[in-house]
Design a protein around this motif. Sequence first.
Motif, mmCIF file in Angstrom:
data_model
loop_
_atom_site.group_PDB
_atom_site.id
_atom_site.type_symbol
_atom_site.label_atom_id
_atom_site.label_comp_id
_atom_site.label_asym_id
_atom_site.label_seq_id
_atom_site.Cartn_x
_atom_site.Cartn_y
_atom_site.Cartn_z
ATOM 1 N N THR A 1 43.848 45.288 36.620
ATOM 2 C CA THR A 1 44.231 44.387 35.532
ATOM 3 C C THR A 1 45.715 44.061 35.514
ATOM 4 O O THR A 1 46.138 43.250 34.694
ATOM 5 C CB THR A 1 43.837 45.022 34.190
ATOM 6 N N SER A 2 46.506 44.683 36.376
ATOM 7 C CA SER A 2 47.952 44.461 36.335
ATOM 8 C C SER A 2 48.303 43.105 36.928
ATOM 9 O O SER A 2 47.572 42.537 37.741
ATOM 10 C CB SER A 2 48.669 45.573 37.097
ATOM 11 N N HIS A 3 49.466 42.602 36.519
ATOM 12 C CA HIS A 3 49.935 41.313 37.050
ATOM 13 C C HIS A 3 50.258 41.421 38.539
ATOM 14 O O HIS A 3 50.065 40.460 39.294
ATOM 15 C CB HIS A 3 51.170 40.854 36.277
ATOM 16 N N LEU A 4 50.755 42.593 38.966
ATOM 17 C CA LEU A 4 51.108 42.754 40.376
ATOM 18 C C LEU A 4 49.881 42.651 41.272
ATOM 19 O O LEU A 4 49.906 41.931 42.293
ATOM 20 C CB LEU A 4 51.798 44.113 40.566
ATOM 21 N N MET A 5 48.802 43.339 40.916
ATOM 22 C CA MET A 5 47.608 43.316 41.754
ATOM 23 C C MET A 5 46.958 41.935 41.754
ATOM 24 O O MET A 5 46.460 41.469 42.786
ATOM 25 C CB MET A 5 46.618 44.368 41.260
ATOM 26 N N ARG A 6 46.964 41.260 40.628
ATOM 27 C CA ARG A 6 46.393 39.908 40.605
ATOM 28 C C ARG A 6 47.240 38.936 41.407
ATOM 29 O O ARG A 6 46.712 38.041 42.077
ATOM 30 C CB ARG A 6 46.250 39.439 39.161
#
Length: 442
Positions: free
Chosen positions: A66-71
Amino acid sequence: MTDDLHQSTSIYAAPVLPDGLMPLQADVSVPQTTALASSTGMLVTDTTIAEQMRHFPEEIYDLRPTSHLMRLMQALLGDSGVGQLRKRLLQAQIQALSTAGARFFDLDRFYGPLFNISRTAAEELPINPMESATATPAEWDAIEAADASFRDRMTALARAIALGGTVPGLQAAAEAVTGVECDVYESWAMIEAAKDPLASGHTWSSMEGTTWGAYEGQTWGVLEGLPFYGRSGTLTRSEVLVRVNKDYESSPSGRAARTSDEAALVRVLERLRPAGLLVTIDTQGASTLLQRQISAMVADSEHWEIATQVTPRRTAGAAPYPVSYGQQQAGISATARRVLPQPPMTTRLGDAWSYGTEVPSCRSYAVNPVDVTDFSQPGTVPDTVVATADQTIVWRDGTSTTYVASQGALDPLMALAARAGSEGILTAHPYSGDRRTVPTTD
């Protein structure tokens, strides 16, 4: 006389290293393992985003889906980003390595001109998957089945090419083209086996009294009752009879299948036959195989797939979701509820979804047990329930964080964002376009 000295072979002198670059890179002064092997054109598949992010410390970076980095990394490194280049290169490499990796119209363009063969009516592809074509999972299953049938026949034909124009080679090629058992007879062997090649067969009196329905679908040579040595009629010894052992139905589709098999055999065997040899195709053979029901089916694994359905809004302009060829033939409109089409070879083996939108609120409680040893005795006081049980965590620096019950359910927007950025959701078309002829100059 000088005596020769002989010594056993040393383990260091054993040629355990393969030829190529390996001997130049390995240290030959130490024992080498026999498990080393060299290979060319090895396939290196793509890894997951979590595997590519393994060098990012979890203490510093938020590696949850759910993190911005992974997306962001999923959008940049996945199929929606540079991952589509790796997918297309891998697909091209698989097709170049073996016939099992060739798909769709690449089979027609390579094996068609080489072996002079085409697809049957059941193997025709309704769409060109190399273009920006989409289809439902059920439609892709039908396309893959038709393509696999043509690929298997081409693989069998490729093995038959190595046998050349011999009798086993012609028989293997005929069976690969028709998909059934075939027999190959040489005219000289049949003439030598016959006591009187010019002997007469059926007479008019022996055939009198039979209706025309019994003779329907048979040739004059069969009605005459003469041994079939070929179509030349001159008892030549340089003719080969190829008999197809297949039962064709007496219907328009059966007659079309018979004509298609005859034409395909003529085209292919003309490429393989020796010079000066006449090839005769006989489709009057009868199949000795009997249809049997499937007794049982066993699989060592299970494959399941989620088919996404959409209901587009009735808005003016272009349709937000594509309509597959099969849906168009079925009369399904762009605004009707239907299965969402997808590009080829984008099947995933699992899926995930969240029921967070179905949870209206969250409450918490804790049980404060009574300090007794036996609750079954009469007169004991039941446990007391604490109304609020918010969890408070004290960190190393003295600060604390309280997790309240209202934060127990995941935000629906966050759940949808995590699903959109997960593996297998954002997919790219595996082909960059149809294979087109590029003009070249000498």
